[in-house]
Structures are given as structure tokens and as C-alpha cells.
Design a protein around this motif. Structure first.
Motif, PDB file in Angstrom:
ATOM      1  N   VAL A  22       0.841  -1.203   0.000  1.00  0.00           N
ATOM      2  CA  VAL A  22       0.000   0.000   0.000  1.00  0.00           C
ATOM      3  C   VAL A  22       0.879   1.257   0.000  1.00  0.00           C
ATOM      4  CG1 VAL A  22      -1.668   1.341   1.328  1.00  0.00           C
ATOM      5  CG2 VAL A  22      -1.954  -1.131   1.088  1.00  0.00           C
ATOM      6  N   LYS A  23       1.912   1.259   0.857  1.00  0.00           N
ATOM      7  CA  LYS A  23       2.807   2.408   0.934  1.00  0.00           C
ATOM      8  C   LYS A  23       3.536   2.620  -0.375  1.00  0.00           C
ATOM      9  CE  LYS A  23       6.659   4.293   3.639  1.00  0.00           C
ATOM     10  NZ  LYS A  23       7.604   4.034   4.775  1.00  0.00           N
ATOM     11  N   ASP A  24       3.965   1.529  -0.998  1.00  0.00           N
ATOM     12  CA  ASP A  24       4.653   1.631  -2.285  1.00  0.00           C
ATOM     13  C   ASP A  24       3.756   2.244  -3.361  1.00  0.00           C
ATOM     14  OD1 ASP A  24       6.966   0.579  -1.249  1.00  0.00           O
ATOM     15  OD2 ASP A  24       6.602  -1.460  -1.998  1.00  0.00           O
ATOM     16  N   HIS A  25       2.463   2.133  -3.170  1.00  0.00           N
ATOM     17  CA  HIS A  25       1.518   2.718  -4.122  1.00  0.00           C
ATOM     18  C   HIS A  25       1.151   4.161  -3.764  1.00  0.00           C
ATOM     19  CE1 HIS A  25       1.107  -1.305  -5.758  1.00  0.00           C
ATOM     20  NE2 HIS A  25       0.373  -0.822  -6.729  1.00  0.00           N
ATOM     21  N   GLY A  26       1.802   4.734  -2.782  1.00  0.00           N
ATOM     22  CA  GLY A  26       1.606   6.143  -2.470  1.00  0.00           C
ATOM     23  C   GLY A  26       0.356   6.463  -1.687  1.00  0.00           C
ATOM     24  N   LEU A  27      -0.296   5.454  -1.114  1.00  0.00           N
ATOM     25  CA  LEU A  27      -1.501   5.683  -0.330  1.00  0.00           C
ATOM     26  C   LEU A  27      -1.170   5.656   1.156  1.00  0.00           C
ATOM     27  CD1 LEU A  27      -4.014   3.365  -2.246  1.00  0.00           C
ATOM     28  CD2 LEU A  27      -3.857   5.858  -2.396  1.00  0.00           C
ATOM     29  N   THR A  28      -1.772   6.569   1.898  1.00  0.00           N
ATOM     30  CA  THR A  28      -1.607   6.571   3.342  1.00  0.00           C
ATOM     31  C   THR A  28      -2.512   5.509   3.956  1.00  0.00           C
ATOM     32  OG1 THR A  28      -3.388   8.149   3.756  1.00  0.00           O
ATOM     33  CG2 THR A  28      -1.192   9.067   3.268  1.00  0.00           C
ATOM     34  N   PRO A  29      -2.264   5.115   5.200  1.00  0.00           N
ATOM     35  CA  PRO A  29      -3.170   4.154   5.851  1.00  0.00           C
ATOM     36  C   PRO A  29      -4.616   4.645   5.869  1.00  0.00           C
ATOM     37  CG  PRO A  29      -1.131   4.332   7.092  1.00  0.00           C
ATOM     38  CD  PRO A  29      -1.076   5.396   6.043  1.00  0.00           C
ATOM     39  N   GLU A  30      -4.798   5.954   6.081  1.00  0.00           N
ATOM     40  CA  GLU A  30      -6.156   6.509   6.102  1.00  0.00           C
ATOM     41  C   GLU A  30      -6.811   6.404   4.727  1.00  0.00           C
ATOM     42  OE1 GLU A  30      -3.710   7.921   9.317  1.00  0.00           O
ATOM     43  OE2 GLU A  30      -3.428   8.093   7.141  1.00  0.00           O
ATOM     44  N   GLU A  31      -6.030   6.658   3.692  1.00  0.00           N
ATOM     45  CA  GLU A  31      -6.581   6.544   2.342  1.00  0.00           C
ATOM     46  C   GLU A  31      -6.901   5.091   1.991  1.00  0.00           C
ATOM     47  OE1 GLU A  31      -4.411  10.514   0.416  1.00  0.00           O
ATOM     48  OE2 GLU A  31      -3.480   8.529   0.214  1.00  0.00           O
ATOM     49  N   TYR A  32      -6.044   4.203   2.421  1.00  0.00           N
ATOM     50  CA  TYR A  32      -6.319   2.785   2.156  1.00  0.00           C
ATOM     51  C   TYR A  32      -7.605   2.344   2.859  1.00  0.00           C
ATOM     52  CZ  TYR A  32      -5.841  -2.264   1.857  1.00  0.00           C
ATOM     53  OH  TYR A  32      -6.073  -3.598   1.604  1.00  0.00           O
ATOM     54  N   GLN A  33      -7.852   2.891   4.045  1.00  0.00           N
ATOM     55  CA  GLN A  33      -9.096   2.567   4.738  1.00  0.00           C
ATOM     56  C   GLN A  33     -10.296   3.075   3.949  1.00  0.00           C
ATOM     57  OE1 GLN A  33      -9.570   0.608   7.582  1.00  0.00           O
ATOM     58  NE2 GLN A  33     -11.666   0.766   6.790  1.00  0.00           N
ATOM     59  N   MET A  34     -10.140   4.246   3.301  1.00  0.00           N
ATOM     60  CA  MET A  34     -11.212   4.751   2.445  1.00  0.00           C
ATOM     61  C   MET A  34     -11.473   3.784   1.282  1.00  0.00           C
ATOM     62  SD  MET A  34     -10.242   8.835   2.251  1.00  0.00           S
ATOM     63  CE  MET A  34     -11.547   9.176   1.063  1.00  0.00           C
ATOM     64  N   VAL A  35     -10.399   3.218   0.724  1.00  0.00           N
ATOM     65  CA  VAL A  35     -10.554   2.241  -0.357  1.00  0.00           C
ATOM     66  C   VAL A  35     -11.350   1.038   0.139  1.00  0.00           C
ATOM     67  CG1 VAL A  35      -9.343   0.649  -1.908  1.00  0.00           C
ATOM     68  CG2 VAL A  35      -8.447   2.973  -1.534  1.00  0.00           C
ATOM     69  N   LEU A  36     -10.985   0.539   1.319  1.00  0.00           N
ATOM     70  CA  LEU A  36     -11.699  -0.602   1.896  1.00  0.00           C
ATOM     71  C   LEU A  36     -13.171  -0.269   2.104  1.00  0.00           C
ATOM     72  CD1 LEU A  36      -9.105  -1.814   4.565  1.00  0.00           C
ATOM     73  CD2 LEU A  36      -9.533  -2.781   2.290  1.00  0.00           C
ATOM     74  N   ASP A  37     -13.441   0.964   2.548  1.00  0.00           N
ATOM     75  CA  ASP A  37     -14.834   1.367   2.785  1.00  0.00           C
ATOM     76  C   ASP A  37     -15.616   1.440   1.477  1.00  0.00           C
ATOM     77  OD1 ASP A  37     -14.255   1.527   5.475  1.00  0.00           O
ATOM     78  OD2 ASP A  37     -13.952   3.694   5.473  1.00  0.00           O
ATOM     79  N   TYR A  38     -14.996   1.966   0.436  1.00  0.00           N
ATOM     80  CA  TYR A  38     -15.678   2.077  -0.860  1.00  0.00           C
ATOM     81  C   TYR A  38     -15.970   0.708  -1.458  1.00  0.00           C
ATOM     82  CZ  TYR A  38     -15.156   7.167  -1.366  1.00  0.00           C
ATOM     83  OH  TYR A  38     -15.252   8.519  -1.205  1.00  0.00           O
ATOM     84  N   LEU A  39     -15.006  -0.209  -1.342  1.00  0.00           N
ATOM     85  CA  LEU A  39     -15.163  -1.516  -1.980  1.00  0.00           C
ATOM     86  C   LEU A  39     -15.868  -2.526  -1.088  1.00  0.00           C
ATOM     87  CD1 LEU A  39     -11.686  -1.953  -3.737  1.00  0.00           C
ATOM     88  CD2 LEU A  39     -13.818  -1.066  -4.711  1.00  0.00           C
ATOM     89  N   GLY A  40     -15.719  -2.326   0.212  1.00  0.00           N
ATOM     90  CA  GLY A  40     -16.292  -3.296   1.146  1.00  0.00           C
ATOM     91  C   GLY A  40     -15.500  -4.587   1.206  1.00  0.00           C
ATOM     92  N   ALA A 385     -12.701  11.229  -4.184  1.00  0.00           N
ATOM     93  CA  ALA A 385     -11.277  11.335  -3.877  1.00  0.00           C
ATOM     94  C   ALA A 385     -11.085  12.209  -2.638  1.00  0.00           C
ATOM     95  CB  ALA A 385     -10.532  11.946  -5.063  1.00  0.00           C
ATOM     96  N   PRO A 386     -10.076  11.913  -1.817  1.00  0.00           N
ATOM     97  CA  PRO A 386      -9.878  12.699  -0.604  1.00  0.00           C
ATOM     98  C   PRO A 386      -9.574  14.161  -0.909  1.00  0.00           C
ATOM     99  CG  PRO A 386      -8.007  11.241  -1.015  1.00  0.00           C
ATOM    100  CD  PRO A 386      -9.070  10.851  -1.974  1.00  0.00           C
ATOM    101  N   VAL A 387     -10.029  15.040  -0.045  1.00  0.00           N
ATOM    102  CA  VAL A 387      -9.761  16.476  -0.146  1.00  0.00           C
ATOM    103  C   VAL A 387      -9.168  16.937   1.173  1.00  0.00           C
ATOM    104  CG1 VAL A 387     -10.748  18.774  -0.453  1.00  0.00           C
ATOM    105  CG2 VAL A 387     -11.627  16.856  -1.804  1.00  0.00           C
ATOM    106  N   TYR A 388      -8.015  17.605   1.091  1.00  0.00           N
ATOM    107  CA  TYR A 388      -7.312  17.979   2.315  1.00  0.00           C
ATOM    108  C   TYR A 388      -7.183  19.498   2.448  1.00  0.00           C
ATOM    109  CZ  TYR A 388      -5.913  13.064   2.364  1.00  0.00           C
ATOM    110  OH  TYR A 388      -5.916  11.695   2.378  1.00  0.00           O
ATOM    111  N   HIS A 389      -7.217  19.939   3.686  1.00  0.00           N
ATOM    112  CA  HIS A 389      -6.932  21.330   4.036  1.00  0.00           C
ATOM    113  C   HIS A 389      -5.669  21.285   4.909  1.00  0.00           C
ATOM    114  CE1 HIS A 389     -10.953  22.765   2.662  1.00  0.00           C
ATOM    115  NE2 HIS A 389     -11.296  21.520   2.992  1.00  0.00           N
ATOM    116  N   ARG A 390      -4.554  21.530   4.308  1.00  0.00           N
ATOM    117  CA  ARG A 390      -3.276  21.342   4.990  1.00  0.00           C
ATOM    118  C   ARG A 390      -2.953  22.492   5.945  1.00  0.00           C
ATOM    119  NH1 ARG A 390      -2.624  16.209   5.075  1.00  0.00           N
ATOM    120  NH2 ARG A 390      -2.842  15.250   3.032  1.00  0.00           N
TER     121      ARG A 390
END
Length: 779
Positions: A22-40, A385-390
């Protein structure tokens, strides 16, 4: 074939999805959790790759979209909302519209300069003709480190050859741009490419999929392994490992692109094209998902039907490949033969690989196996897609730079006041004329075809903005219309004052368009910044976007779209924040109104500036301070947007009244460099007196970069009329002197401060870049 409720299964050769993968694909743990939520469920490797590229900064704009939405994006002449289509679209009258856009190819160019630049040119052209517009001109904005560095010279050579190699072969003129050299770009060059096209209003094609049952075609070139994860590569900092990612750089073929252009426009004429999108970043993944989401439909892709130029390609590789010269086309069902015939005529692939379906899911098949099943809305900008306010923090370096005291720098010595410890002002002017940022870019643009298609009225060289003839149009005064175009940004200003620097980037682009006889219409932008996760960088970004918005609202030049390029950093630090502006303006009569920056002999020189102008400025933030003293210090120059507008209005009125022989804005290097450039371009001398500047330093008078100033060359009998027009529009026109002879003589406060032969100024100006690149020429 799997049933509609089938779930994709991992392929035997795919690795297990672990945190490391997952890290090698540039996704954060939080983003990967979003993927899991979208796909189930746990994604397959192919699905993980899809989310990786679609949620990369390059595709999703996850760290910038919230701020970009604050820019002015509406205008009565806009035919497409910002970001809705592949490029901006502006009504220019007579039933015609202009499509234009600018994008970056920074990271690929840093690794493989020729192909990085070449494919940047190719990609931006496809954004234009995918909409149905024929490209008529290209521009670019390039930034490099010091030419003393052999690596930089290698990059310059490769990038320039790449732009010329692709653009010349494709057959679209490169009519303008800018090239800047500064140590801030030493390890991370910027390569921004802009394209402009024309199309009849109502004859454009949208990047939208629609019509359940309509077939989906891939057209153009075959798919290879080049460019895989290019979008992800562009969303991380450049490092020593970047060289190992050379396969992430695409390989372009301009001759195939020329065929694709003609085939695409022919296909659109059939009326059988429902929607079309270029396969740029993220390839098939991006085009299929974005078109589906925009149309509110689903899509099924049979990936094994994709024409492939390499053996043994996997579904993952085909989906993520960024091979060039390819499009995804949705065709009206029953008219497939028409599209196939067009592309067959041009000897290009046109293969049905999918179909439009009900729902919102993009389902990817490899032979009989379902390898990906993703909801399109979860993947795209403005959707799921995630939207961030840095976090934002004002950089600490500003405390140091803005504490700069000009008194620590010795002022210049006029030649008639005897020698002193400070350099003579004439010597300083010659040194500045040899600064690569100021010097002639002839070595660069002579490698480009600037006049192919015969529409170029004013190209690179002695002009503040390019002018392209718009054949078939008629202006208000009966002449043929034209389009003035310019790319512009002073990154040093943005570094020293991000908000004002953002304002000046827009203001100077508009000023240059006006100097060429154009009325500013709209802008596109390419926002080049460092790592957005660093609070200081995000503060710069936020402030610069705010400044751009200020200026665009003031000039009524809405933002039609563009590109954000983050992560422009290397181990030594970030680049200067560089929000490059691409601006277009309408020239009512190209024969009467197009104005160059070449001063003719026998003219009177007038300085147009705000009526209440009292900002003599200083040496802060100037090329003089950087080139002669090695300092990027002080504050950005003063700018009042309302004052700037008066200068534009007065200048444009004088040009359209036929009073102006030449126009050149005061920018890098200040008034003295502006005068020297006008004399060099016009092959004439001049004798001038600077405007009164009580108590100002001599170097500030000569080389200070105060804004809102334009030097006009007018016939003696036109002086009173131009002066009256300036007053009428709330500006002033100050007489500087006259042109003629072969020397540039500048007086200030009644004393001669510069007295140099124009040929002695032309020599460093003409030879600086060729000498550095190893190819000297004669001035």
C-alpha cells in the motif's frame, strides 16, 4: 463471463496486499481505509493501482482543489466551466472559440529531458484537439538552475530539443514563452507547456460518457509499458532514486500524433462521437473513470482487446500505462463502422474495448476474469477522492529576507563622476544584459518552428507577447482578428511575497498581452510548488492562489483551468513557488494593432505609468540584486491593481488609435534594461532622461523593478495625443527622450549615468546563452 454480482479475485502472480505494498503505491493508511470502505473488501492489486494513480496529487488535486475553487471561474465569454473539460474554452466572436491550457511535465523532464519535454508538448496538444479544436500555437515556460552546472546544460539541451523535436514534427508553431535561470531550480527544472486551438462554437466534444449500450473505443497508438505510474511519480519529490524510475517517463511519437489529430477531427465531423478523452496521466484508468463519473454511467472494459506493442503485459500494466497518442472514444451505437473507417484511413488503431452500462461502476475484464470493479465517483476530483486542508505556517525565512537593508549594498557610480568603490552604472548594465534570464533566448527559439501554418504575426524575439492570426474572423474595425498569448511568472517575487507575487504574475502577463495590442480575456495556470505536506510550502501556495485571484478579478480575466504540480523539491530544498500564468487576449486588427518591442529610430519614448505614481521602488527582489550581488532579498515590488489597470487601458487605447510604433513593459532589469532591449531590437540608439525620483538610489532608478510601467515609442506628432489618452484613462505619459544614433545615453538628475554603444550592450545580450551552451554567435 462473471455475473454482475461477481467479485474480482486476485491473480495468482499478484503479491498479497500488505501495508508495504500500500505504501509503495503512495496511499496513506487513512486513504487505504477509504478504499476498503468504498469496496467493502480488500482490493486486488489492479484495483489498488487504480486508486493509487487516481488519488495521486497529479490526478486528484486532493491538496489543492479546495483553494482552487476560490479563484474566479466564471465569465460571460467562457463556454466551459473551469475543470469541466480537457481545456478552457472562450468565445472570441464570429462564431469561433479558442481552447487553451497549460500543464507541467517537470518530473519526467528532470529524469529524461528530451522525452519529458516532448511528451509534455504532445499531451497538451491532445487536450486541445480532443475537444474538437485544431491546435494553432504552442508556448512554454521553462526554469533551470545555473548554466555553470554541466547537469543543467544537459537538461536545457534536452528539454529544448524535446520541445522542438515534437512540436516541429507535429506541425504547430511554438510562438512564445519564457526561460528563467536561477539556483532555486538547480535540482528540479520546471517544464510547463501551453497549447492554443480554435474551434467553431457548438462543434466541440465533451469528455463525457453517455448512452447505455454505446461502444467504447481505444484509438491511436498501441499500448506499451512506458509511463506506468507516471502520475504517482509526478506526485513525489525528486531524489537519487528518481533515476531508477526512468521507465515512468513516456515516449512520444509526433508523427503518430499528427495522424491522430487529423483522424480525431475527421471522426468528430461524422457526428458519431458521443464523448472523447485523451489518455494522459493514468492512461485508460483515468479516461474511463472520469468519463463515466461525469456522465453518470458505468463502463465495462475488456482489457485484453487493447492493442499492445509489448508481449506479456498484465492488466495492471495496461490499465496504468501512459503510452502516448491514445484516446478513449464513446461512439454512437450502430455507427461503429464510420469511426473505424476514419481511423483506418489514417492507419491508426480503432478497437472496441468496452461498452457503456447502467450504474456507476467501471468493471475491468481480462479475458474471462473480472480483475477490477470500482465505483467511478469514488475515484475522481470533486467526487470521492480525498480532499485535504493542509496546515499553513508563514515561512521563517521571510523574517530574514524582508529585513534586507539596501544600504548594505554600495550604490552605482555614474561614469562622469569619477571612479569609486562601486561599479560604474554602464558596466552594471552590460553585466545585466548578459544575465541568462534577461539575455536573448534566440539560441532556444531558433530550434523551434515558429511560423508553420503561416498564422504567426509576432513570434519569439522582439515582442512582449506572441500574436497569432485568427483566419476567418473580422474585428470591430473590419480587420482580421488575432490572439495575443503569453506565459509569465517571477518566482523570486512569489518567494519573497507570495500574495503580491501571485498578483504580479497575472498583472505582468496582462501587461505583456496589452503591449502586443491585445485585450486580456482569460488565464490558465500551472502552479509549481514544493511539498504540500510542509506547512511553509502550503502557506506559500495558499497566499499565491489568493494573489492570483485578486488580480484575475481586477482584470476580469477568469481562470479557465490548468494544472497543479506539487513536490518540486530535491535533497537541497524546494524550488521558488512558481504559479505560471498563461494568458490570452484578443487583438482586434492584427495588421494595425500588433506592436513589437523594437524601438524605431526617430521616435519619442514615453513612459506610461499610474497618474499618482510615486513608487520609485528599490533594488529589492530585482535581477540586479540577484545577478550582481547574489541576493534574493527584500519585498516584492509594489503593485496596486487599480493603478495597473489604468496603464493597460491607456496603452491599449493608444495602440488602437494607431499612435504606437513599439511598446515594451518594464520588468526584469528595470527601466535601463527595458530601454537597452528596445534599442537592440530596433537597431538604434536613444538619449533619455529618467523621471524625477527624489532621493532614490541610482541603481534603483536604473534597475529597480517597480511595476505598472510601459515604455512606448511614438512618432513626434503623436506625443500630445498619447499624453491626452493617458490622462483620460487615469494614467500619465512622461517624456523620456528620443531614439536615434548608435548609443544608449541615460541621464538622471541632470547627469549622464549611462553612455554605452548599443553594439556593446548587444554582445552580452546575444551571446550569453550560446556561450554558456558552447555555441557562440556574433552579435
Amino acid at each position: 463471463m462473471p455475473t454482475p454480482d461477481a467479485v474480482p479475485q486476485p491473480r495468482p502472480e499478484d503479491p498479497e496486499i500488505t501495508p508495504e505494498v500500500v505504501k509503495d503505491h503512495g496511499l496513506t493508511p487513512e486513504e487505504y481505509q477509504m478504499v476498503l470502505d468504498y469496496l467493502g473488501r480488500t482490493p486486488t492489486l489492479t484495483e489498488l493501482g487504480i486508486y493509487s494513480v487516481m488519488w495521486s496529487e497529479h490526478c486528484s488535486y486532493k491538496n489543492s482543489i479546495a483553494l482552487l475553487k476560490t479563484l474566479p471561474r466564471d465569465g460571460e465569454k467562457l463556454l466551459a466551466a473551469a475543470g469541466d473539460e480537457n481545456a478552457g474554452l472562450v468565445d472570441i466572436g464570429d462564431g469561433w472559440a479558442v481552447a487553451f491550457k497549460i500543464e507541467s511535465h517537470n518530473h519526467p523532464s528532470a529524469v529524461e529531458p528530451y522525452q519529458g519535454a516532448a511528451t509534455g508538448v504532445g499531451g497538451i496538444q491532445r487536450d486541445i484537439f480532443t475537444m474538437g479544436a485544431r491546435p494553432i500555437a504552442s508556448l512554454n515556460s521553462l526554469r533551470f538552475g545555473s548554466l555553470d552546472n554541466p547537469r543543467v546544460r544537459f537538461l536545457v539541451d534536452g528539454v529544448v530539443r524535446g520541445i522542438g523535436g515534437y512540436g516541429n514534427s507535429f506541425g504547430v508553431p511554438t510562438v512564445g514563452g519564457e526561460v528563467v535561470f536561477d539556483p532555486a531550480y538547480e535540482g528540479n527544472p520546471l517544464v510547463n507547456a501551453m497549447s492554443i486551438g480554435m474551434v467553431k462554437v457548438g462543434e466541440t466534444v465533451s469528455a463525457t460518457a453517455s448512452g447505455v449500450g454505446n461502444p467504447v473505443y481505444i484509438v491511436g497508438s498501441a499500448t506499451g509499458r512506458d509511463g506506468i505510474h507516471g502520475a504517482t511519480f509526478a506526485s513525489e519529490e525528486i531524489s537519487e532514486e528518481s533515476e531508477a524510475k526512468r521507465p515512468s517517463v513516456q515516449v512520444g511519437d509526433p508523427f503518430t500524433e499528427k495522424l491522430l489529430l487529423e483522424a480525431t477531427l475527421d471522426a468528430i465531423k461524422t457526428g458519431a462521437v458521443v464523448g472523447m478523452q485523451d489518455m494522459g496521466a493514468a492512461g485508460i484508468t483515468c479516461s474511463s473513470c472520469e468519463m463515466s463519473e461525469k456522465g453518470g454511467v458505468g463502463m465495462t472494459i475488456q482489457l485484453d482487446k487493447t492493442p499492445q506493442r509489448e508481449t506479456g503485459m498484465t492488466p495492471y500494466e495496461i490499465l496504468l500505462s501512459e503510452s502516448q497518442e491514445r484516446m478513449l472514444v464513446v461512439v454512437e451505437k450502430g455507427r461503429e463502422h464510420e469511426i473505424e473507417a476514419v481511423f483506418d484511413k489514417w492507419d491508426l488503431h480503432a478497437v472496441q474495448i468496452g461498452v457503456i452500462t447502467e450504474g456507476d461502476r467501471v468493471r475491468i475484464f481480462w479475458h474471462d476474469d473480472l480483475v477490477a470493479d470500482v465505483p467511478a465517483p469514488s475515484l475522481v476530483l470533486g467526487g470521492g477522492a480525498p480532499v485535504y486542508h493542509r496546515e499553513r505556517t508563514r515561512p521563517a525565512y521571510l523574517d530574514t529576507t524582508q529585513a534586507f537593508d539596501p544600504a548594505t549594498i554600495d550604490d552605482l557610480t555614474p561614469p562622469d563622476r569619477g571612479p569609486g568603490q562601486a561599479p560604474a552604472s554602464g558596466d552594471a548594465l552590460k553585466a545585466l544584459m548578459g544575465s541568462p534570464t534577461i539575455a536573448s533566448k534566440r539560441w532556444v527559439f531558433e530550434q523551434y518552428d515558429t511560423h508553420v501554418r503561416t498564422n504567426t504575426v509576432a513570434g519569439p524575439g522582439p515582442t512582449d507577447a506572441a500574436v497569432i492570426r485568427l483566419k476567418g474572423t473580422t474585428g470591430a474595425r473590419g480587420g482580421e482578428r488575432g490572439l495575443a498569448a503569453k506565459t509569465d511568472c517571477n518566482g523570486r517575487y512569489v518567494y519573497l511575497n507570495p500574495r503580491r507575487g501571485g498578483q504580479i504574475a497575472v498583472a505582468e502577463a496582462a501587461r505583456n498581452v496589452v503591449c502586443a495590442g491585445g485585450e486580456p480575456l482569460a488565464v490558465t495556470n500551472c502552479l509549481n510548488f514544493g511539498n504540500p505536506y510542509k506547512p511553509e510550502v502550503y502557506w506559500q501556495f495558499s497566499e499565491a492562489v489568493g494573489g492570483m485571484g485578486d488580480a484575475c478579478r481586477a482584470f476580469e480575466t477568469p481562470v479557465t483551468g490548468g494544472n497543479v504540480s506539487f513536490y518540486n523539491e530535491n535533497p537541497d530544498g524546494a524550488i521558488y513557488p512558481t504559479p505560471t500564468i498563461g494568458m490570452v487576449g484578443l487583438v482586434e486588427d492584427v495588421e494595425a494593432d500588433t506592436t513589437t518591442a523594437a524601438f524605431p529610430s526617430g521616435a519619442v519614448l514615453l513612459l506610461v505609468s499610474p497618474a499618482s505614481w510615486a513608487h520609485t521602488g528599490g533594488i529589492e527582489a530585482s535581477e540586479y540584486l540577484m545577478h550582481l550581488h547574489g541576493l534574493a532579498s527584500g519585498d516584492a515590488p509594489h503593485l496596486d491593481l487599480e493603478e495597473e489597470k489604468t496603464v493597460h487601458a491607456a496603452t491599449l487605447a493608444a495602440i488602437r488609435a494607431g499612435h504606437v510604433l513599439a511598446a515594451h513593459d518594464v520588468s526584469d532589469g528595470g527601466l535601463a534594461v527595458c530601454l537597452a532591449e528596445g534599442c537592440i531590437h530596433g537597431e538604434t540608439g536613444a538619449s533619455v532622461e529618467t523621471p524625477e525620483a527624489s532621493g532614490a538610489r541610482l541603481d534603483a532608478v536604473l534597475f529597480g523593478e517597480a511595476q505598472s510601467r510601459i515604455v512606448l515609442a511614438v512618432a513626434p506628432e503623436a506625443v500630445d495625443a498619447v499624453t491626452a489618452l493617458a490622462t483620460q484613462h487615469g494614467a500619465q505619459a512622461t517624456r523620456l527622450g528620443t531614439t536615434g544614433g548608435d548609443r544608449l545615453v541615460i541621464a538622471s538628475g541632470g547627469a549622464t549615468v549611462v553612455d554605452e554603444a548599443v553594439s556593446d550592450l548587444a554582445h552580452p545580450y546575444t551571446n550569453a546563452i550560446p556561450d554558456a551552451m558552447g555555441e557562440p554567435v556574433v552579435a
